[in-house]
Scaffold this active site. Structure first.
Site, short mmCIF file in Angstrom:
data_model
loop_
_atom_site.label_atom_id
_atom_site.label_comp_id
_atom_site.label_asym_id
_atom_site.label_seq_id
_atom_site.Cartn_x
_atom_site.Cartn_y
_atom_site.Cartn_z
N GLU A 11 -11.92 -23.92 52.31
CA GLU A 11 -11.81 -22.88 51.48
C GLU A 11 -12.80 -23.17 50.38
OE1 GLU A 11 -7.69 -22.02 49.77
OE2 GLU A 11 -8.43 -22.83 47.97
N ALA A 45 -8.23 -17.89 39.19
CA ALA A 45 -6.98 -17.57 38.35
C ALA A 45 -6.80 -16.13 37.67
CB ALA A 45 -6.67 -18.79 37.49
N HIS A 71 -9.14 -14.00 50.57
CA HIS A 71 -7.90 -14.19 49.66
C HIS A 71 -7.70 -12.88 48.88
CE1 HIS A 71 -7.57 -18.85 48.98
NE2 HIS A 71 -8.02 -18.53 50.06
N GLY A 102 -0.75 -15.21 43.79
CA GLY A 102 -1.65 -15.70 42.86
C GLY A 102 -1.36 -16.36 41.74
#
Length: 130
Positions: A11, A45, A71, A102
């Site tokens: 990732e 974020a 994602h 999320g």
């Protein structure tokens, strides 16, 4: 399904500068011989790197020869906006999505769904499956 050998994935954070883009590419090329099941690129974020994620995923899919997963989160976006992003991934040839609720934006005190958005990853997955 019984797995006899472990599989790995990697990732990555999306690069935010040209130099970071070169580092990402070098890293992917270094790790590719390990034969990952897939590589993925995160959202920041609160969905802060959404556009950078989309660009990195499309580039890696086109150029790396690896299975690339994108994602996709429910944060700070309407259902239509989220599905448009999924459509853009599909148009770039990306078929694997890591669907997540999320992380909430920093300092927000917790996740609050967009009034016209998905409340959680289960709703997002259901919409993607349609």
């Amino acid at each position: 399904l019984f797995m006899t050998t472990p599989e790995i994935s990697f990732e990555f954070f999306p690069p935010q500068t040209l130099e970071a883009s070169f580092r990402l590419w070098d890293t992917v090329q270094t790790l590719a011989p390990l034969g990952p099941r897939f590589v993925s690129v995160t959202y920041g974020a609160g969905g802060t790197t959404r556009d950078l994620t989309r660009e990195a995923v499309a580039t890696l899919h086109k150029s790396s020869g690896l299975n690339v997963a994108a994602h996709l989160t429910c944060v700070n976006a309407t259902r239509n906006e989220t599905m448009e992003i999924a459509d853009q991934f599909a148009a770039a040839g990306v078929r694997e999505i890591v669907a997540l609720r999320g992380d909430p934006p920093k300092g927000s005190g917790g996740f609050v769904p967009h009034p016209d958005g998905f409340a959680n990853s289960v709703e997002l997955i259901a919409a993607l499956a349609e």
